[in-house]
Design an enzyme around this catalytic site. Structure first.
Site, PDB file in Angstrom:
ATOM      1  N   HIS A 121      -7.222  -0.297   5.548  1.00 40.12           N
ATOM      2  CA  HIS A 121      -6.462   0.460   6.343  1.00 40.12           C
ATOM      3  C   HIS A 121      -6.038   1.814   5.222  1.00 40.12           C
ATOM      4  O   HIS A 121      -5.928   2.853   5.700  1.00 40.12           O
ATOM      5  CB  HIS A 121      -5.402  -0.533   6.364  1.00 40.12           C
ATOM      6  CG  HIS A 121      -3.816  -0.053   6.361  1.00 40.12           C
ATOM      7  ND1 HIS A 121      -3.348   0.900   7.901  1.00 40.12           N
ATOM      8  CD2 HIS A 121      -3.030   0.803   6.352  1.00 40.12           C
ATOM      9  CE1 HIS A 121      -2.360   1.464   7.970  1.00 40.12           C
ATOM     10  NE2 HIS A 121      -1.621   0.969   7.092  1.00 40.12           N
TER      11      HIS A 121
ATOM     12  N   ASP B 138       3.890   5.870   6.700  1.00 43.72           N
ATOM     13  CA  ASP B 138       5.406   5.229   7.972  1.00 43.72           C
ATOM     14  C   ASP B 138       6.583   6.135   7.463  1.00 43.72           C
ATOM     15  O   ASP B 138       6.971   5.876   8.502  1.00 43.72           O
ATOM     16  CB  ASP B 138       4.762   4.706   8.919  1.00 43.72           C
ATOM     17  CG  ASP B 138       4.730   3.715   8.714  1.00 43.72           C
ATOM     18  OD1 ASP B 138       4.654   3.306   7.223  1.00 43.72           O
ATOM     19  OD2 ASP B 138       4.833   2.496   9.253  1.00 43.72           O
ATOM     20  N   HIS B 139       6.652   5.932   6.129  1.00 42.71           N
ATOM     21  CA  HIS B 139       8.403   5.672   6.052  1.00 42.71           C
ATOM     22  C   HIS B 139       8.397   5.469   4.360  1.00 42.71           C
ATOM     23  O   HIS B 139       6.643   5.030   4.196  1.00 42.71           O
ATOM     24  CB  HIS B 139       8.743   3.863   6.285  1.00 42.71           C
ATOM     25  CG  HIS B 139       8.244   2.703   5.657  1.00 42.71           C
ATOM     26  ND1 HIS B 139       7.635   2.141   6.055  1.00 42.71           N
ATOM     27  CD2 HIS B 139       8.538   2.429   4.771  1.00 42.71           C
ATOM     28  CE1 HIS B 139       6.745   1.271   5.139  1.00 42.71           C
ATOM     29  NE2 HIS B 139       7.810   1.136   4.038  1.00 42.71           N
TER      30      HIS B 139
ATOM     31  N   HIS C 269       4.211  -4.866   9.747  1.00 43.49           N
ATOM     32  CA  HIS C 269       4.596  -4.358  10.642  1.00 43.49           C
ATOM     33  C   HIS C 269       4.690  -4.894  11.852  1.00 43.49           C
ATOM     34  O   HIS C 269       3.693  -6.001  11.810  1.00 43.49           O
ATOM     35  CB  HIS C 269       4.570  -2.735  10.762  1.00 43.49           C
ATOM     36  CG  HIS C 269       3.758  -1.969   9.965  1.00 43.49           C
ATOM     37  ND1 HIS C 269       5.648  -1.068   9.979  1.00 43.49           N
ATOM     38  CD2 HIS C 269       3.570  -1.259   9.453  1.00 43.49           C
ATOM     39  CE1 HIS C 269       5.299  -0.472   9.555  1.00 43.49           C
ATOM     40  NE2 HIS C 269       4.052  -0.483   8.404  1.00 43.49           N
TER      41      HIS C 269
ATOM     42  N   HIS D 127       0.827  -1.423   0.122  1.00 48.00           N
ATOM     43  CA  HIS D 127      -0.217  -0.089   0.277  1.00 48.00           C
ATOM     44  C   HIS D 127       0.835   1.011  -0.183  1.00 48.00           C
ATOM     45  O   HIS D 127       1.946   1.174  -0.140  1.00 48.00           O
ATOM     46  CB  HIS D 127      -1.012   0.168   1.062  1.00 48.00           C
ATOM     47  CG  HIS D 127      -0.634   0.509   2.556  1.00 48.00           C
ATOM     48  ND1 HIS D 127       0.503  -0.962   3.408  1.00 48.00           N
ATOM     49  CD2 HIS D 127       0.047   1.144   3.484  1.00 48.00           C
ATOM     50  CE1 HIS D 127       1.353  -0.465   4.176  1.00 48.00           C
ATOM     51  NE2 HIS D 127       0.395   0.617   4.582  1.00 48.00           N
TER      52      HIS D 127
ATOM     53  N   HIS E  73       1.904   3.546   1.986  1.00 43.90           N
ATOM     54  CA  HIS E  73       2.666   3.649   3.331  1.00 43.90           C
ATOM     55  C   HIS E  73       2.471   5.336   3.852  1.00 43.90           C
ATOM     56  O   HIS E  73       2.995   6.061   3.682  1.00 43.90           O
ATOM     57  CB  HIS E  73       4.013   3.250   3.448  1.00 43.90           C
ATOM     58  CG  HIS E  73       4.437   1.933   3.541  1.00 43.90           C
ATOM     59  ND1 HIS E  73       3.818   0.896   3.734  1.00 43.90           N
ATOM     60  CD2 HIS E  73       5.171   0.884   1.863  1.00 43.90           C
ATOM     61  CE1 HIS E  73       3.866  -0.352   2.968  1.00 43.90           C
ATOM     62  NE2 HIS E  73       4.597   0.137   1.422  1.00 43.90           N
TER      63      HIS E  73
ATOM     64  N   ASP F   2      -0.424  -3.878   5.894  1.00 39.58           N
ATOM     65  CA  ASP F   2      -1.415  -3.279   7.262  1.00 39.58           C
ATOM     66  C   ASP F   2      -2.458  -3.942   7.194  1.00 39.58           C
ATOM     67  O   ASP F   2      -2.907  -3.427   8.440  1.00 39.58           O
ATOM     68  CB  ASP F   2      -0.823  -2.233   7.687  1.00 39.58           C
ATOM     69  CG  ASP F   2      -0.044  -1.521   7.446  1.00 39.58           C
ATOM     70  OD1 ASP F   2       1.259  -2.459   7.427  1.00 39.58           O
ATOM     71  OD2 ASP F   2       0.923  -0.528   7.332  1.00 39.58           O
TER      72      ASP F   2
HETATM   73  N1  LIG Z   1       4.645   5.443  15.950  1.00 35.28           N
HETATM   74  C1  LIG Z   1       4.433   5.009  14.731  1.00 35.28           C
HETATM   75  C2  LIG Z   1       2.569   4.576  14.189  1.00 35.28           C
HETATM   76  C3  LIG Z   1       3.317   4.126  13.331  1.00 35.28           C
HETATM   77  C4  LIG Z   1       1.480   3.895  12.371  1.00 35.28           C
HETATM   78  O1  LIG Z   1       0.450   4.097  13.187  1.00 35.28           O
HETATM   79  N2  LIG Z   1       1.574   2.423  11.954  1.00 35.28           N
HETATM   80  C5  LIG Z   1       0.412   2.771  11.114  1.00 35.28           C
HETATM   81  C6  LIG Z   1       0.165   1.586  10.304  1.00 35.28           C
HETATM   82  S1  LIG Z   1       1.135   2.363   8.908  1.00 35.28           S
HETATM   83  C7  LIG Z   1      -0.736   1.050  11.678  1.00 35.28           C
HETATM   84  O2  LIG Z   1      -1.907   0.863  12.081  1.00 35.28           O
HETATM   85  N3  LIG Z   1       0.045   1.091  13.108  1.00 35.28           N
HETATM   86  C8  LIG Z   1      -1.219   0.166  14.130  1.00 35.28           C
HETATM   87  C9  LIG Z   1      -0.711  -0.183  15.141  1.00 35.28           C
HETATM   88  O3  LIG Z   1       0.361   0.287  16.189  1.00 35.28           O
HETATM   89  O4  LIG Z   1      -1.899  -0.880  15.971  1.00 35.28           O
HETATM   90  C10 LIG Z   1       5.038   5.989  13.585  1.00 35.28           C
HETATM   91  O5  LIG Z   1       4.952   7.157  14.157  1.00 35.28           O
HETATM   92  O6  LIG Z   1       5.838   5.648  12.287  1.00 35.28           O
HETATM   93 FE   LIG Z   2       0.669   1.571   6.378  1.00 27.40          FE
END
Ligand SMILES: N[C@@H](CCC(=O)N[C@@H](CS)C(=O)NCC(=O)O)C(=O)O
Ligand SMILES: [Fe+2]
Length: 354
Positions: free
Chosen positions: A113, A61-62, A173, A57, A59, A132
Site C-alpha cells: 500500500h 487521508d488524515h 480503516h 504507515h 497516511h 491498510d
Molecule cells: N474517500 C476517502 C478515500 C480514502 C482512501 O483512498 N483510502 C485508502 C487508504 S489511505 C485506501 O486504500 N482505500 C481503499 C478503498 O477505499 O477501498 C478519502 O477521501 O479520504
Molecule cells: Fe493508508
C-alpha cells in the site's frame, strides 16, 4: 489486556488502544490528529500511561495524532524505517518489538500500500493490526506513495496469511462500519487476496480500482512525514480556566476553581425552580434557566463572560454545555459533580438547608 477500538468518522480510520492492566502502560496504534483530545481523555479516565504511539504507515487521508500526543502525554513515536518520516523516537525494522508492560507487539514489514507499511502482531498472535495492507474483504490501494500491487500481494499472502487462522485482523480503516475479521476468514473470503486468487488476478484488480485520491492527501502526506507536527502549532486548549475534557466530549470545571473565580464567570443553573429554591440551595449569583427552556432563552445570556453550567449532579448541566455550544457560546464548561459535590466540599450557597 485492555483493548479499545476507536473510530474517526471523517476519515473512517480506526485507532487502537492497547494496555497492560497490571502496569497500566499503554500504546495507541494510528491515532488521528483531530481525535487526540478524545484519546487523551480516555487514557486518563482508564488510569493509563501512554508509552507509545505506533504508525502502521504514512497516511494519505488524515494527519496522525502522534506528535500532539507526545506533546500532551510524553509518549514516544514509533514508525517503520522505510516510512521516510522525520521526527520519530524509534524507527522500526521488521521483527522488532515494542513493549507495553508485560505485553508486546512485533512489527512485520508488509509493504505494498506504501513502501513503509507495518503490520503489528500481538505477542500471543491473537490479533494483528494490519493498517491498510489487509482490510476487511479488501486491501489498501496501491496507486500512490510507492504503492506496489505485487509487493502487497506477497506481504499479505506470505506474512499475514502465515499467522494462525484464529488471529483476529484489525484494519486501519473500514468504509462500511465493519470492525474486525480473522486471518482464516480473509484467506477464504477476501475477494482480492483469498488463497484461490493468483498474483496476476490481483494486479489486474488493483490497476482498475478507479478511486479518486483521498480528499486530504495534499496536506496529510507532508504532515505525516513529520509525524503529525503542524506547521503552525495552535494553542487550541481553552485558556479561561483549567478545564478537563471528558471522553464523553464535555469540558468540565472543578468546584474549587469556580469558588475562587465566581465573579469572572456567569453561572447558569439548569435545574427546575423548586430545586433551585430547595434544600441544596444554589451557588451565589447563579441564574436559573431550566434545561427545558435553555435553548429558547439562551439569547438572554451574554457571551462575553465564560459560562459555567450547574445542576444537581452534573448530568443535565453537561447537556446544557452541548445546547449552549450549539447556540454559539464558545467558552462554556460544566461544573463537575454539580451541587452535590459543591455542597460536599462545603462551598457557600444561597438558600438551602444545612
Ligand atoms: N474517500 C476517502 C478515500 C480514502 C482512501 O483512498 N483510502 C485508502 C487508504 S489511505 C485506501 O486504500 N482505500 C481503499 C478503498 O477505499 O477501498 C478519502 O477521501 O479520504
Ligand atoms: Fe493508508
Amino acid at each position: 489486556m485492555i483493548f479499545r477500538q476507536l473510530f474517526d468518522p471523517q476519515s473512517s480510520t480506526y485507532t487502537y488502544l492497547l494496555a497492560d492492566p497490571a502496569t497500566r502502560e499503554a500504546l495507541l496504534i494510528d491515532p488521528v490528529f483531530e481525535q487526540a483530545r478524545r484519546d487523551a481523555a480516555l487514557i486518563d479516565e482508564l488510569g493509563l500511561e501512554l508509552r507509545w504511539t505506533l504508525e502502521t504507515h504514512v497516511h494519505a487521508d488524515h494527519v496522525t495524532g502522534a506528535w500532539l500526543l507526545r506533546e500532551k502525554l510524553g509518549s514516544r513515536i514509533a514508525i517503520s524505517k522505510a516510512s521516510g518520516a522525520d521526527g520519530a523516537d524509534q524507527y522500526l525494522g521488521s521483527h522488532e518489538k515494542i513493549s507495553f508492560g508485560k505485553r508486546s507487539l512485533e512489527a512485520l514489514a508488509t509493504p505494498g500500500h506504501t513502501s513503509g507499511c507495518m503490520t503489528y502482531v500481538l505477542d500471543d498472535q491473537s490479533a494483528a493490526f494490519t493498517g491498510d495492507a489487509l482490510l476487511i474483504r479488501g486491501c489498501g490501494r496501491t496507486d500512490f506513495q510507492q504503492g506496489d500491487a505485487r509487493a502487497l500481494f506477497r506481504s499479505v499472502r506470505e506474512r499475514i496469511f502465515s499467522l494462525p487462522e484464529r488471529c483476529l485482523v484489525y484494519p486501519g480503516h473500514d468504509y462500511r462500519g465493519l470492525t474486525v475479521t480473522s486471518v482464516g476468514e480473509e484467506k477464504r473470503f477476501n475477494p482480492r487476496l483469498a488463497e484461490s486468487i493468483g498474483e496476476g488476478d490481483f494486479v489486474g484488480y488493483m490497476t482498475n480500482l478507479g478511486l479518486p485520491h483521498p480528499k486530504q492527501m495534499e496536506a496529510a502526506v507532508p504532515a505525516n512525514l513529520k509525524c503529525g507536527k503542524p506547521l503552525h502549532p495552535a494553542a487550541n486548549e481553552p485558556e479561561w480556566a483549567p478545564l478537563t475534557y471528558t471522553f464523553a466530549g464535555i469540558w468540565e470545571l472543578q468546584p474549587h476553581w469556580l469558588e475562587e473565580h465566581l465573579r469572572e464567570v456567569q453561572i447558569v443553573d439548569v435545574r427546575e425552580p423548586a430545586e433551585f429554591e430547595g434544600p441544596l440551595g444554589h451557588i451565589p449569583g447563579a441564574r436559573l434557566m431550566p434545561l427545558g427552556v435553555l435553548s429558547a432563552r439562551s439569547a438572554e445570556l451574554g457571551k462575553d463572560k465564560p459560562t459555567v453550567t450547574v445542576c444537581r449532579s452534573g448530568a443535565r448541566s453537561a447537556q446544557a454545555t452541548v445546547l449552549l455550544g450549539k447556540a454559539g457560546f464558545d467558552k462554556v464548561a460544566n461544573l463537575s459533580g454539580g451541587m452535590l459535590r459543591w455542597r460536599a466540599q462545603r462551598f457557600g450557597v444561597e438558600g438551602g438547608t444545612e
